[in-house]
Write a protein that holds these residues in place. Structure first.
Motif, PDB file in Angstrom:
ATOM      1  N   LYS A   2       0.839  -1.200   0.000  1.00  0.00           N
ATOM      2  CA  LYS A   2       0.000   0.000   0.000  1.00  0.00           C
ATOM      3  C   LYS A   2       0.877   1.256   0.000  1.00  0.00           C
ATOM      4  N   ASP A   3       1.934   1.235   0.797  1.00  0.00           N
ATOM      5  CA  ASP A   3       2.854   2.380   0.881  1.00  0.00           C
ATOM      6  C   ASP A   3       3.565   2.611  -0.452  1.00  0.00           C
ATOM      7  N   LEU A   4       4.044   1.541  -1.079  1.00  0.00           N
ATOM      8  CA  LEU A   4       4.751   1.667  -2.355  1.00  0.00           C
ATOM      9  C   LEU A   4       3.812   2.157  -3.465  1.00  0.00           C
ATOM     10  N   ALA A   5       2.568   1.662  -3.459  1.00  0.00           N
ATOM     11  CA  ALA A   5       1.593   2.087  -4.467  1.00  0.00           C
ATOM     12  C   ALA A   5       1.292   3.576  -4.345  1.00  0.00           C
ATOM     13  N   ALA A   6       1.191   4.053  -3.092  1.00  0.00           N
ATOM     14  CA  ALA A   6       0.937   5.485  -2.866  1.00  0.00           C
ATOM     15  C   ALA A   6       2.109   6.316  -3.364  1.00  0.00           C
ATOM     16  N   LYS A   7       3.333   5.866  -3.098  1.00  0.00           N
ATOM     17  CA  LYS A   7       4.521   6.592  -3.552  1.00  0.00           C
ATOM     18  C   LYS A   7       4.634   6.599  -5.073  1.00  0.00           C
ATOM     19  N   ALA A   8       4.200   5.493  -5.694  1.00  0.00           N
ATOM     20  CA  ALA A   8       4.245   5.387  -7.157  1.00  0.00           C
ATOM     21  C   ALA A   8       3.042   6.062  -7.822  1.00  0.00           C
ATOM     22  N   ARG A   9       2.097   6.536  -6.988  1.00  0.00           N
ATOM     23  CA  ARG A   9       0.872   7.197  -7.463  1.00  0.00           C
ATOM     24  C   ARG A   9       0.067   6.298  -8.413  1.00  0.00           C
ATOM     25  N   ILE A  10      -0.008   5.041  -8.034  1.00  0.00           N
ATOM     26  CA  ILE A  10      -0.824   4.084  -8.786  1.00  0.00           C
ATOM     27  C   ILE A  10      -2.200   4.048  -8.125  1.00  0.00           C
ATOM     28  N   SER A  11      -3.226   4.386  -8.866  1.00  0.00           N
ATOM     29  CA  SER A  11      -4.564   4.546  -8.286  1.00  0.00           C
ATOM     30  C   SER A  11      -5.368   3.238  -8.247  1.00  0.00           C
ATOM     31  N   LYS A  12      -4.856   2.191  -8.860  1.00  0.00           N
ATOM     32  CA  LYS A  12      -5.579   0.911  -8.853  1.00  0.00           C
ATOM     33  C   LYS A  12      -5.649   0.354  -7.425  1.00  0.00           C
ATOM     34  N   SER A  13      -6.631  -0.497  -7.193  1.00  0.00           N
ATOM     35  CA  SER A  13      -6.759  -1.174  -5.900  1.00  0.00           C
ATOM     36  C   SER A  13      -5.716  -2.289  -5.846  1.00  0.00           C
ATOM     37  N   ILE A  14      -4.658  -2.075  -5.065  1.00  0.00           N
ATOM     38  CA  ILE A  14      -3.510  -2.982  -5.079  1.00  0.00           C
ATOM     39  C   ILE A  14      -3.341  -3.668  -3.728  1.00  0.00           C
ATOM     40  N   SER A  15      -3.053  -4.952  -3.779  1.00  0.00           N
ATOM     41  CA  SER A  15      -2.770  -5.745  -2.591  1.00  0.00           C
ATOM     42  C   SER A  15      -1.707  -6.771  -2.981  1.00  0.00           C
ATOM     43  N   PRO A  16      -1.204  -7.569  -2.037  1.00  0.00           N
ATOM     44  CA  PRO A  16      -0.257  -8.624  -2.420  1.00  0.00           C
ATOM     45  C   PRO A  16      -0.807  -9.544  -3.508  1.00  0.00           C
ATOM     46  N   HIS A  17      -2.128  -9.791  -3.478  1.00  0.00           N
ATOM     47  CA  HIS A  17      -2.731 -10.684  -4.468  1.00  0.00           C
ATOM     48  C   HIS A  17      -2.669 -10.102  -5.874  1.00  0.00           C
ATOM     49  N   THR A  18      -2.482  -8.778  -5.964  1.00  0.00           N
ATOM     50  CA  THR A  18      -2.395  -8.138  -7.280  1.00  0.00           C
ATOM     51  C   THR A  18      -1.220  -8.698  -8.076  1.00  0.00           C
ATOM     52  N   PHE A  19      -0.143  -9.032  -7.392  1.00  0.00           N
ATOM     53  CA  PHE A  19       1.035  -9.564  -8.089  1.00  0.00           C
ATOM     54  C   PHE A  19       0.761 -10.971  -8.616  1.00  0.00           C
ATOM     55  N   ARG A  20      -0.047 -11.725  -7.885  1.00  0.00           N
ATOM     56  CA  ARG A  20      -0.467 -13.054  -8.347  1.00  0.00           C
ATOM     57  C   ARG A  20      -1.375 -12.917  -9.568  1.00  0.00           C
ATOM     58  N   HIS A  21      -2.322 -11.960  -9.506  1.00  0.00           N
ATOM     59  CA  HIS A  21      -3.187 -11.704 -10.654  1.00  0.00           C
ATOM     60  C   HIS A  21      -2.358 -11.251 -11.865  1.00  0.00           C
ATOM     61  N   SER A  22      -1.379 -10.391 -11.610  1.00  0.00           N
ATOM     62  CA  SER A  22      -0.550  -9.863 -12.703  1.00  0.00           C
ATOM     63  C   SER A  22       0.279 -10.978 -13.331  1.00  0.00           C
ATOM     64  N   PHE A  23       0.852 -11.834 -12.494  1.00  0.00           N
ATOM     65  CA  PHE A  23       1.625 -12.989 -12.955  1.00  0.00           C
ATOM     66  C   PHE A  23       0.781 -13.828 -13.912  1.00  0.00           C
ATOM     67  N   ALA A  24      -0.435 -14.175 -13.476  1.00  0.00           N
ATOM     68  CA  ALA A  24      -1.304 -15.042 -14.281  1.00  0.00           C
ATOM     69  C   ALA A  24      -1.785 -14.336 -15.542  1.00  0.00           C
ATOM     70  N   THR A  25      -2.160 -13.065 -15.415  1.00  0.00           N
ATOM     71  CA  THR A  25      -2.667 -12.303 -16.566  1.00  0.00           C
ATOM     72  C   THR A  25      -1.596 -12.171 -17.640  1.00  0.00           C
ATOM     73  N   HIS A  26      -0.371 -11.864 -17.220  1.00  0.00           N
ATOM     74  CA  HIS A  26       0.715 -11.693 -18.187  1.00  0.00           C
ATOM     75  C   HIS A  26       1.043 -13.014 -18.890  1.00  0.00           C
ATOM     76  N   LEU A  27       0.932 -14.127 -18.167  1.00  0.00           N
ATOM     77  CA  LEU A  27       1.151 -15.430 -18.793  1.00  0.00           C
ATOM     78  C   LEU A  27       0.081 -15.719 -19.843  1.00  0.00           C
ATOM     79  N   VAL A  28      -1.183 -15.475 -19.473  1.00  0.00           N
ATOM     80  CA  VAL A  28      -2.292 -15.733 -20.399  1.00  0.00           C
ATOM     81  C   VAL A  28      -2.191 -14.816 -21.611  1.00  0.00           C
ATOM     82  N   GLU A  29      -1.876 -13.546 -21.368  1.00  0.00           N
ATOM     83  CA  GLU A  29      -1.713 -12.594 -22.475  1.00  0.00           C
ATOM     84  C   GLU A  29      -0.604 -13.037 -23.425  1.00  0.00           C
TER      85      GLU A  29
END
Length: 298
Positions: free
Chosen positions: A229-256
């Motif tokens: 949450k702290d890193l997302a705020a510093k990066a000014r990323i407005s998406k709803s981000i949690s640790p699970h976001t990296f798991r979703h991103s991993f899977a999405t990028h593989l499927v893509e």
């Protein structure tokens, strides 16, 4: 008071309810999430002084960290079981969790990060701080391997086969799986081990845990949520981000990228292929958004 109450609760779960060690640990973790909230907000109160308002504020806090509705509901269920036990034992005058509501299940597809957004977020980590290399290794590993947050905090050194490019992960139901790990994650784990971890005084029983806090103990799930949450705020990323976001991103990028869905299922540790298929829907949603945004005739 909290420690003795949690110890009694643990004994009750083990002896009277005959629950598995993993289930008992999950219940205990849920209660400790409440104590972390109270500590973070300077509320030095005993279990018998907890009110419904405290619990409602705690649920708002965990929601603000980006936990999914499912995770929130599980934590609330654990807290409810704890206070019901205390009431039955006569340790509290009333159950403050009785009217506590769980969040409604959401059918919204999960957010994911682009590779550029992940790089931007990682770029916010201050490597001059003692925990910097650890934090970078955590995020690189979670994204590289598609780990659940519980799998990341429980990852053991004995489960690393970095020379072969694999990690052995213990997932839900104590099921193990081998997952390839990328060179960037390997590099950052090695750097963390060489520059930080090897100089730490490690608490007994935590010697094999990879990611440790300053006291030489295993990290909590909440600490990972707060970090991201702290890193997302510093990066000014407005998406709803949690640790699970990296798991979703991993899977999405593989499927893509055209990865076989069965292979993705195996790496994620999904019991059913239908759970993995959400990423094909996510991919279609992404493509539709891109068309609407950039295609003049759409």
């Amino acid at each position: 008071m909290w420690e003795s109450s949690i110890n009694r609760f643990r004994i009750h779960l083990k002896i009277e309810r005959s629950l598995s060690p993993n289930t008992i640990e999950a219940y205990e973790r849920d209660v400790k999430t409440l104590t972390q909230y109270l500590t973070a907000n300077g509320l030095a109160i005993a279990p018998q002084d907890v009110t419904l308002k405290h619990l409602q504020a705690c649920t708002e806090w965990i929601a603000s960290l980006g936990m999914t509705g499912t995770s929130q509901a599980r934590i609330i269920s654990g807290m409810k079981a704890f206070f019901r036990f205390l009431l039955l034992q006569g340790l509290i005058p009333a159950d403050p969790s009785q009217l506590l509501e769980s969040p409604k299940a959401s059918r919204k597809l999960p957010d994911f990060l682009t590779y550029e957004e992940i790089e931007l977020l990682i770029g916010q980590i201050d490597l001059s701080k003692a925990e910097g290399h650890r934090n970078k290794a955590i995020i690189e590993t979670m994204y590289s391997c598609g780990l659940r947050v519980s799998e990341a905090v429980n990852l053991k050194i004995s489960q690393l086969y970095l020379e072969d490019g694999f990690v052995r992960v213990t997932g839900k139901g104590d099921k193990e799986r081998l997952i390839p790990i990328g060179t960037s994650a390997i590099k950052n784990i090695t750097l963390y081990n060489d520059t930080t971890r090897r100089h730490m005084i490690i608490k007994k029983g935590h010697e094999d845990i990879l990611f440790l806090n300053r006291r030489g103990s295993k990290l909590s799930r909440v600490m990972i949520f707060l970090l991201i949450k702290d890193l997302a705020a510093k990066a000014r990323i407005s998406k709803s981000i949690s640790p699970h976001t990296f798991r979703h991103s991993f899977a999405t990028h593989l499927v893509e990228g055209g990865a076989d869905l069965v292979a993705v299922q195996e790496m994620l540790g999904h019991e059913s292929i239908t759970t993995t298929e959400i990423y094909t829907h996510l991919n279609r949603e992404y493509l539709r958004d891109m068309l609407q945004q950039y295609h003049p005739g759409f």
